[in-house]
Design a protein around this motif. Structure first.
Motif, PDB file in Angstrom:
ATOM      1  N   ILE A  67     -20.854  -5.574   5.845  1.00 66.17           N
ATOM      2  CA  ILE A  67     -20.852  -4.613   4.416  1.00 66.17           C
ATOM      3  C   ILE A  67     -21.372  -3.213   4.599  1.00 66.17           C
ATOM      4  CG2 ILE A  67     -22.991  -4.178   2.567  1.00 66.17           C
ATOM      5  CD1 ILE A  67     -22.892  -7.372   2.106  1.00 66.17           C
ATOM      6  N   VAL A  68     -21.288  -2.414   4.111  1.00 64.50           N
ATOM      7  CA  VAL A  68     -21.226  -0.051   4.798  1.00 64.50           C
ATOM      8  C   VAL A  68     -21.522  -0.298   3.441  1.00 64.50           C
ATOM      9  CG1 VAL A  68     -19.303  -0.775   6.200  1.00 64.50           C
ATOM     10  CG2 VAL A  68     -18.567  -0.296   4.584  1.00 64.50           C
ATOM     11  N   GLY A  79     -30.454  -1.327  10.361  1.00 61.80           N
ATOM     12  CA  GLY A  79     -31.543  -2.542  11.012  1.00 61.80           C
ATOM     13  C   GLY A  79     -31.103  -3.787  10.400  1.00 61.80           C
ATOM     14  N   GLY A  80     -29.848  -3.793   9.230  1.00 59.01           N
ATOM     15  CA  GLY A  80     -29.230  -4.616   8.824  1.00 59.01           C
ATOM     16  C   GLY A  80     -28.315  -5.412  10.275  1.00 59.01           C
ATOM     17  N   SER A 107     -21.693 -12.079  11.033  1.00 63.84           N
ATOM     18  CA  SER A 107     -21.318 -12.109   9.385  1.00 63.84           C
ATOM     19  C   SER A 107     -22.500 -11.993   8.670  1.00 63.84           C
ATOM     20  CB  SER A 107     -20.534 -14.055   9.225  1.00 63.84           C
ATOM     21  OG  SER A 107     -22.053 -14.500   9.036  1.00 63.84           O
ATOM     22  N   PHE A 108     -22.043 -11.596   7.783  1.00 65.23           N
ATOM     23  CA  PHE A 108     -22.529 -10.569   6.440  1.00 65.23           C
ATOM     24  C   PHE A 108     -22.754 -11.237   5.169  1.00 65.23           C
ATOM     25  CE2 PHE A 108     -21.695  -7.956   9.801  1.00 65.23           C
ATOM     26  CZ  PHE A 108     -23.231  -7.555  10.226  1.00 65.23           C
ATOM     27  N   PRO A 109     -23.829 -11.131   5.024  1.00 64.75           N
ATOM     28  CA  PRO A 109     -23.268 -12.619   3.417  1.00 64.75           C
ATOM     29  C   PRO A 109     -23.524 -11.507   2.359  1.00 64.75           C
ATOM     30  CG  PRO A 109     -25.991 -12.404   4.394  1.00 64.75           C
ATOM     31  CD  PRO A 109     -25.475 -12.216   5.090  1.00 64.75           C
ATOM     32  N   PRO A 110     -23.460 -12.284   0.962  1.00 61.09           N
ATOM     33  CA  PRO A 110     -23.045 -10.845  -0.095  1.00 61.09           C
ATOM     34  C   PRO A 110     -24.619 -10.382  -0.198  1.00 61.09           C
ATOM     35  CG  PRO A 110     -22.188 -13.277  -0.498  1.00 61.09           C
ATOM     36  CD  PRO A 110     -22.902 -13.071   1.004  1.00 61.09           C
ATOM     37  N   LYS A 111     -24.598  -9.105  -0.863  1.00 59.14           N
ATOM     38  CA  LYS A 111     -25.700  -8.349  -0.898  1.00 59.14           C
ATOM     39  C   LYS A 111     -25.935  -8.113  -2.347  1.00 59.14           C
ATOM     40  CE  LYS A 111     -26.483  -3.592  -0.707  1.00 59.14           C
ATOM     41  NZ  LYS A 111     -28.397  -3.989   0.320  1.00 59.14           N
ATOM     42  N   VAL A 194     -22.123  -7.033  -3.733  1.00 56.25           N
ATOM     43  CA  VAL A 194     -21.204  -6.801  -2.729  1.00 56.25           C
ATOM     44  C   VAL A 194     -21.191  -8.184  -1.927  1.00 56.25           C
ATOM     45  CG1 VAL A 194     -20.450  -5.757  -0.598  1.00 56.25           C
ATOM     46  CG2 VAL A 194     -21.909  -4.550  -1.678  1.00 56.25           C
ATOM     47  N   PRO A 195     -19.328  -9.073  -2.784  1.00 52.68           N
ATOM     48  CA  PRO A 195     -19.665 -10.382  -2.311  1.00 52.68           C
ATOM     49  C   PRO A 195     -19.201 -10.603  -0.937  1.00 52.68           C
ATOM     50  CG  PRO A 195     -18.439 -10.060  -4.688  1.00 52.68           C
ATOM     51  CD  PRO A 195     -18.967  -8.233  -3.949  1.00 52.68           C
TER      52      PRO A 195
END
Length: 195
Positions: A67-68, A79-80, A107-111, A194-195
């Protein structure tokens, strides 16, 4: 990305990765959209957030479809991203090392979000921004509205980490708003910004 860019290391930010798209060819899994209002030393600004449909490499480490935040400023690792690594600065060699025991990509979970940005104002949280099309926008929440309680607890009991954890695990949250001298409750759903 098969392109190289330089990024600041911003340990004071809770965002993941801020990217300036100038000179980069970015492919999106989730197109850029307006996000929260964030306060910084340079003033308040509204985020534009997206999910890349690309992998970003930091040395031999990989960020899978991060996610950007799209920005017109210098790119930065927030920090993320940094929380996933042990970061070592070697000033003698002008070198930064990102170490991670796990070898799989980060990996990045949905926001997730109720769709409003707040600032703490004494015994209240003041709304400073509403995301278009969000549960907050659909409920008629406006800039300047005051929140007194979250799930029947005074906002004074809620720090940002605790509130963010609630948003991540809830489908809805009950907010108490102050209008004049009266409080009223409103249950707001949580959306995937953000999915």
């Amino acid at each position: 990305l098969d392109q190289t860019f330089f990024a600041l290391i911003d340990s004071g930010s809770n965002s993941t990765l801020r990217l300036n798209p100038v000179g980069l060819t970015l492919k999106y899994a989730q197109a850029p959209r307006l996000g929260a209002i964030v306060s910084s030393l340079t003033g308040d600004r509204q985020q534009t957030v997206a999910r890349l449909d690309q992998t970003v490499a930091i040395g031999d480490q990989q960020l899978d479809k991060p996610i950007v935040e799209i920005t017109d400023e210098l790119p930065a690792l927030g920090g993320g991203v940094l929380k996933n690594f042990t970061v070592t600065f070697d000033q003698e060699k002008s070198h930064v090392v990102f170490h991670r025991e796990k070898r799989q990509p980060v990996s990045f979970p949905p926001k997730r979000s109720p769709g409003m940005s707040v600032t703490k104002a004494g015994a209240y949280w003041r709304i400073v921004g509403v995301v278009p099309g969000s549960p907050a926008a659909k409920a008629g929440i406006e800039d300047g509205d005051l929140i007194t309680r979250i799930n029947q607890e005074s906002v004074e009991q809620w720090g940002s980490e605790r509130f963010n954890a609630l948003v991540e695990q809830s489908d809805s949250i009950v907010f108490s708003f102050l209008i004049g001298k009266r409080e009223y409750e409103m249950k707001l759903g949580i959306m995937e910004l953000v999915p």
